[in-house]
Design a protein around this motif. Structure first.
Motif, PDB file in Angstrom:
ATOM      1  N   GLN A 164      68.276  -1.374  25.057  1.00  0.00           N
ATOM      2  CA  GLN A 164      67.959  -2.763  25.341  1.00  0.00           C
ATOM      3  C   GLN A 164      66.900  -2.783  26.437  1.00  0.00           C
ATOM      4  OE1 GLN A 164      71.760  -4.457  26.420  1.00  0.00           O
ATOM      5  NE2 GLN A 164      72.245  -4.993  24.316  1.00  0.00           N
ATOM      6  N   CYS A 165      66.183  -3.892  26.524  1.00  0.00           N
ATOM      7  CA  CYS A 165      65.182  -4.046  27.572  1.00  0.00           C
ATOM      8  C   CYS A 165      65.464  -5.328  28.336  1.00  0.00           C
ATOM      9  CB  CYS A 165      63.772  -4.079  26.988  1.00  0.00           C
ATOM     10  SG  CYS A 165      62.477  -4.133  28.251  1.00  0.00           S
ATOM     11  N   LEU A 166      65.611  -5.205  29.660  1.00  0.00           N
ATOM     12  CA  LEU A 166      65.840  -6.355  30.532  1.00  0.00           C
ATOM     13  C   LEU A 166      64.527  -6.724  31.209  1.00  0.00           C
ATOM     14  CD1 LEU A 166      67.791  -8.343  31.965  1.00  0.00           C
ATOM     15  CD2 LEU A 166      68.137  -6.543  33.699  1.00  0.00           C
ATOM     16  N   THR A 167      64.092  -7.968  31.041  1.00  0.00           N
ATOM     17  CA  THR A 167      62.859  -8.440  31.664  1.00  0.00           C
ATOM     18  C   THR A 167      63.166  -9.565  32.642  1.00  0.00           C
ATOM     19  OG1 THR A 167      62.449 -10.023  29.856  1.00  0.00           O
ATOM     20  CG2 THR A 167      61.463  -7.828  29.649  1.00  0.00           C
ATOM     21  N   PHE A 177      66.620  -7.974  25.691  1.00  0.00           N
ATOM     22  CA  PHE A 177      66.153  -7.765  24.320  1.00  0.00           C
ATOM     23  C   PHE A 177      66.922  -6.630  23.654  1.00  0.00           C
ATOM     24  CE2 PHE A 177      62.600  -9.808  26.392  1.00  0.00           C
ATOM     25  CZ  PHE A 177      62.011 -10.590  25.412  1.00  0.00           C
ATOM     26  N   GLY A 178      67.320  -6.833  22.405  1.00  0.00           N
ATOM     27  CA  GLY A 178      67.813  -5.745  21.573  1.00  0.00           C
ATOM     28  C   GLY A 178      66.637  -5.170  20.813  1.00  0.00           C
ATOM     29  N   LEU A 179      66.457  -3.848  20.852  1.00  0.00           N
ATOM     30  CA  LEU A 179      65.267  -3.224  20.278  1.00  0.00           C
ATOM     31  C   LEU A 179      65.542  -2.672  18.894  1.00  0.00           C
ATOM     32  CD1 LEU A 179      63.987  -1.325  23.447  1.00  0.00           C
ATOM     33  CD2 LEU A 179      63.423  -3.639  22.670  1.00  0.00           C
ATOM     34  N   ALA A 194      65.035 -11.659  22.025  1.00  0.00           N
ATOM     35  CA  ALA A 194      65.986 -11.635  23.128  1.00  0.00           C
ATOM     36  C   ALA A 194      67.388 -11.927  22.609  1.00  0.00           C
ATOM     37  CB  ALA A 194      65.587 -12.648  24.190  1.00  0.00           C
ATOM     38  N   LEU A 195      68.323 -11.015  22.929  1.00  0.00           N
ATOM     39  CA  LEU A 195      69.716 -11.237  22.563  1.00  0.00           C
ATOM     40  C   LEU A 195      70.307 -12.364  23.402  1.00  0.00           C
ATOM     41  CD1 LEU A 195      70.932  -7.524  22.404  1.00  0.00           C
ATOM     42  CD2 LEU A 195      70.382  -9.000  20.468  1.00  0.00           C
ATOM     43  N   LYS A 196      69.994 -12.331  24.691  1.00  0.00           N
ATOM     44  CA  LYS A 196      70.500 -13.348  25.612  1.00  0.00           C
ATOM     45  C   LYS A 196      69.406 -13.710  26.605  1.00  0.00           C
ATOM     46  CE  LYS A 196      74.566 -13.370  23.798  1.00  0.00           C
ATOM     47  NZ  LYS A 196      75.018 -14.546  23.013  1.00  0.00           N
ATOM     48  N   VAL A 197      69.423 -14.978  27.033  1.00  0.00           N
ATOM     49  CA  VAL A 197      68.523 -15.464  28.067  1.00  0.00           C
ATOM     50  C   VAL A 197      69.379 -15.989  29.208  1.00  0.00           C
ATOM     51  CG1 VAL A 197      66.667 -17.063  28.656  1.00  0.00           C
ATOM     52  CG2 VAL A 197      66.775 -16.074  26.355  1.00  0.00           C
ATOM     53  N   PHE A 198      69.150 -15.436  30.407  1.00  0.00           N
ATOM     54  CA  PHE A 198      69.919 -15.832  31.589  1.00  0.00           C
ATOM     55  C   PHE A 198      68.993 -16.657  32.472  1.00  0.00           C
ATOM     56  CE2 PHE A 198      71.142 -11.759  29.900  1.00  0.00           C
ATOM     57  CZ  PHE A 198      72.514 -11.872  29.740  1.00  0.00           C
ATOM     58  N   CYS A 199      69.290 -17.930  32.619  1.00  0.00           N
ATOM     59  CA  CYS A 199      68.356 -18.860  33.251  1.00  0.00           C
ATOM     60  C   CYS A 199      69.024 -19.631  34.388  1.00  0.00           C
ATOM     61  CB  CYS A 199      67.808 -19.827  32.205  1.00  0.00           C
ATOM     62  SG  CYS A 199      66.418 -20.797  32.782  1.00  0.00           S
ATOM     63  N   PRO A 200      68.940 -19.109  35.632  1.00  0.00           N
ATOM     64  CA  PRO A 200      69.518 -19.822  36.766  1.00  0.00           C
ATOM     65  C   PRO A 200      68.808 -21.142  37.069  1.00  0.00           C
ATOM     66  CG  PRO A 200      69.109 -17.516  37.288  1.00  0.00           C
ATOM     67  CD  PRO A 200      68.393 -17.801  36.008  1.00  0.00           C
ATOM     68  N   GLY A 201      67.546 -21.285  36.648  1.00  0.00           N
ATOM     69  CA  GLY A 201      66.845 -22.548  36.839  1.00  0.00           C
ATOM     70  C   GLY A 201      65.724 -22.516  37.846  1.00  0.00           C
ATOM     71  N   ILE A 519      57.703  -9.808  36.058  1.00  0.00           N
ATOM     72  CA  ILE A 519      57.547  -8.997  37.263  1.00  0.00           C
ATOM     73  C   ILE A 519      58.285  -7.671  37.191  1.00  0.00           C
ATOM     74  CG2 ILE A 519      57.096 -10.987  38.739  1.00  0.00           C
ATOM     75  CD1 ILE A 519      60.030 -10.866  39.622  1.00  0.00           C
ATOM     76  N   ALA A 520      59.204  -7.538  36.250  1.00  0.00           N
ATOM     77  CA  ALA A 520      59.947  -6.282  36.116  1.00  0.00           C
ATOM     78  C   ALA A 520      60.501  -6.159  34.709  1.00  0.00           C
ATOM     79  CB  ALA A 520      61.088  -6.211  37.133  1.00  0.00           C
ATOM     80  N   ALA A 521      60.617  -4.912  34.247  1.00  0.00           N
ATOM     81  CA  ALA A 521      61.217  -4.626  32.938  1.00  0.00           C
ATOM     82  C   ALA A 521      61.908  -3.274  33.028  1.00  0.00           C
ATOM     83  CB  ALA A 521      60.166  -4.627  31.838  1.00  0.00           C
ATOM     84  N   GLU A 522      63.084  -3.176  32.424  1.00  0.00           N
ATOM     85  CA  GLU A 522      63.873  -1.949  32.489  1.00  0.00           C
ATOM     86  C   GLU A 522      64.448  -1.623  31.125  1.00  0.00           C
ATOM     87  OE1 GLU A 522      67.782  -0.116  34.877  1.00  0.00           O
ATOM     88  OE2 GLU A 522      67.267  -2.245  35.015  1.00  0.00           O
ATOM     89  N   LEU A 523      64.344  -0.352  30.719  1.00  0.00           N
ATOM     90  CA  LEU A 523      64.930   0.122  29.468  1.00  0.00           C
ATOM     91  C   LEU A 523      66.310   0.702  29.753  1.00  0.00           C
ATOM     92  CD1 LEU A 523      61.825   1.768  27.773  1.00  0.00           C
ATOM     93  CD2 LEU A 523      63.047  -0.273  26.995  1.00  0.00           C
ATOM     94  N   ILE A 524      67.300   0.278  28.966  1.00  0.00           N
ATOM     95  CA  ILE A 524      68.693   0.625  29.227  1.00  0.00           C
ATOM     96  C   ILE A 524      69.324   1.160  27.950  1.00  0.00           C
ATOM     97  CG2 ILE A 524      70.926  -0.258  30.008  1.00  0.00           C
ATOM     98  CD1 ILE A 524      69.069  -2.713  31.072  1.00  0.00           C
ATOM     99  N   ALA A 525      70.010   2.292  28.044  1.00  0.00           N
ATOM    100  CA  ALA A 525      70.740   2.826  26.895  1.00  0.00           C
ATOM    101  C   ALA A 525      72.031   2.049  26.723  1.00  0.00           C
ATOM    102  CB  ALA A 525      71.047   4.303  27.110  1.00  0.00           C
ATOM    103  N   THR A 526      72.375   1.731  25.471  1.00  0.00           N
ATOM    104  CA  THR A 526      73.599   0.967  25.211  1.00  0.00           C
ATOM    105  C   THR A 526      74.654   1.857  24.569  1.00  0.00           C
ATOM    106  OG1 THR A 526      72.758   0.275  23.032  1.00  0.00           O
ATOM    107  CG2 THR A 526      72.306  -1.153  24.917  1.00  0.00           C
TER     108      THR A 526
END
Length: 526
Positions: A164-167, A177-179, A194-201, A519-526
């Motif tokens: 997955q990729c977290l932006t 994002f699910g790749l 994007a699997l999920k969108v986290f939006c604090p506002g 400003i940032a992106a990270e690749l994560i193993a699921t």
């Protein structure tokens, strides 16, 4: 076989090596079989070419020959590397036992280099992360095959895990994002959603995922921190006391950061409640009526965990303190003084025995975590430092500065007497270095600078190996590696993140959806 005793022109030298390149290693194998001392003869050919260059008076001709000589040196190095590949191993699918590849490698090759060799052999391009299993043990990416006990004839298991990729964006949203695993065609895949969108506002400062992947933390510019369920996207808890920064402990059970009042804090990752507060040296209640030490600040700027999670670091002004993560005692384990400018970044060595700090005074410092002693002051940058990092192998470290450079240092000595020597300096485009990261095996350094491309350099010599360009339309803000080092992710001010092959530089996927800078992106193993 060549007779080095005979005089050969540069053209003959170059023709021989270019033919070698065209026919590949099969040609070299035939040459080596015909002449057992093949590599020695090649070195003599190189010496002959260098001697011929020394007596060349024509400047234009000399420059032409110097270019050819560089080509020859590179080929000799390739041949030398090939002759050292005396380790024959087989790669199988860990789950099914299916044979994947037979490889010829050096005992000194790292696990990450095995991944590269497998991808070259199979021609596969997947947005997955790999692991090697040997004798029921997952091998670390930075470890050499020899140190892992791998011998010629051994079989290793290869596993693949989806990523997955977290932006994180200035638009106030973090996207997970699910790749798609398969990559096909010559154009980057635009279908990753994007699997999920986290939006604090409000605008985000940072976002991170726990090691187990269950919780996601966002820290917003309004001084609030939120915990989310990564699977459902539901907001679970607000961090008590607010947050200006935050990160998960290695086991994902705790959070460390700075609260809205400038105090260091440790929160429960389960419910967001404060478990421990850490005060800056300038606010220590025991120092009432005592003059403040130069460089002590009354607010903490950032906090982070050691690799084991047992220790928490806090930085306040020019001072750094180390605290026990699970104790409620008010006194720090160590207080480190020495910098004359605010500490901007810090990093623990992988074994947790050393600490590296980077400060606005233009220096980095190497510390012993057990004694608190400053082992060395690293000088050479012309302006305040912005970041620092240990290589996973702990043999190198890097520092970046507002002077637009990244310096690579070689670490020598044991933990109690470690010292670093600057190997080389990498210059950022337009005098800017936005981010710098070591690859998981430490063999490469990835730079995001003042341009729309990221660049990957060899960490031993500084040579440019791959450029990740022809994708972004604005500067790259940050760049990083997948856990196995085979995929690169870039985040750009153009509002997108892109995925690239770390070996070929090919653009594999484009991740869109943000309306402002990523400003940032990270690749994560699921």
């Amino acid at each position: 076989p060549l007779n080095p005793a005979k005089t050969c022109s540069f053209e003959v030298h170059n023709s021989f090596f270019m033919t070698s390149a065209a026919f590949g290693w099969a040609f070299f194998g035939l040459f080596a079989e015909a002449c057992p001392d093949a590599l020695s003869q090649l070195r003599k050919v190189l010496s002959s070419a260098e001697a011929e260059l020394m007596v060349c008076d024509d400047e234009a001709e000399r420059e032409r020959k110097e270019d050819m000589l560089e080509n020859i040196r590179a080929k000799v190095e390739e041949f030398e590397n090939q002759t050292r590949k005396d380790l024959k191993i087989e790669i199988h699918r860990a789950m099914h036992g299916e044979a994947v590849a037979q490889l010829h490698l050096r005992p000194s090759d790292t696990v990450a280099q095995v991944f590269e060799a497998v991808l070259r052999e199979t021609g596969e391009e997947f947005l997955v992360t790999h692991k090697l299993v040997f004798r029921n043990r997952i091998l670390p990416n930075h470890s050499s095959l020899e140190s892992c006990g791998v011998r010629s004839g051994d079989a290793l298991g290869l596993t693949k895990a989806p990523m997955q990729c977290l932006t994180v964006s200035h638009d106030g949203a973090a996207r997970l994002f699910g790749l798609r695993q398969a990559v096909s065609g010559s154009s980057p895949d635009p279908s990753n959603e994007a699997l999920k969108v986290f939006c604090p506002g409000v605008a985000l400062l940072t976002a991170s995922l726990s090691s187990c992947g269950a919780r996601l933390l966002t820290v917003s510019a309004d001084g609030s921190g939120q915990l989310w369920c990564a699977e459902s996207g539901e907001r679970l808890h607000e961090l008590s006391g607010g947050a200006c920064s935050g990160c998960f402990s290695p086991d994902g059970q705790l959070l460390a950061g700075v609260d809205a009042d400038g105090n260091g804090a440790i929160w429960s990752a389960e419910n967001g409640e404060v478990l421990q507060k850490m005060s800056a040296p300038g606010t220590d209640p025991r120092k009432v009526g005592v003059d403040q030490i130069d460089g002590e600040d009354d607010e903490i700027s950032f906090s982070l965990f050691s690799p084991s999670g047992d220790t928490v670091l806090t930085a306040a002004g020019c001072c750094v303190q180390l605290w026990h993560a699970s104790s409620k005692q008010l006194r720090p384990l160590q207080t480190l003084h020495g910098h004359t400018g605010a500490v901007k970044a810090a990093d623990f060595s992988p074994d947790g025995k050393l600490l590296l700090t980077a400060a606005a005074d233009g220096t980095a410092r190497l510390w012993s975590c057990s004694s608190g002693a400053c082992l060395q002051v690293l000088r050479g940058h012309g302006r305040p430092l912005s970041n620092c990092e240990f290589a996973p192998s702990q043999q190198q470290l890097l520092t970046t500065s507002q002077d637009g450079t990244c310096k690579i240092w070689q670490l020598r000595g044991d933990p109690s007497e470690s010292f670093a020597e600057c190997l080389f300096t990498l210059d950022g485009e337009h005098g800017v270095v936005n981010s710098a990261r070591f690859s998981p095996d430490g063999r490469h350094v990835l730079l995001a600078t003042g341009c729309s491309a990221a660049k990957m350099f060899r960490s031993d010599c500084g040579n440019l190996e791959v450029e990740f360009d022809h994708g972004h339309t604005d500067w790259v803000r940050s760049a990083g590696f997948s856990p196995d080092g085979q995929t690169v992710v870039t985040a750009s001010y153009d509002g997108s993140a892109r995925l690239w092959s770390a070996t070929s530089g090919r653009n594999l996927a484009s991740l869109t959806g943000h309306s402002q800078a990523v400003i940032a992106a990270e690749l994560i193993a699921t």
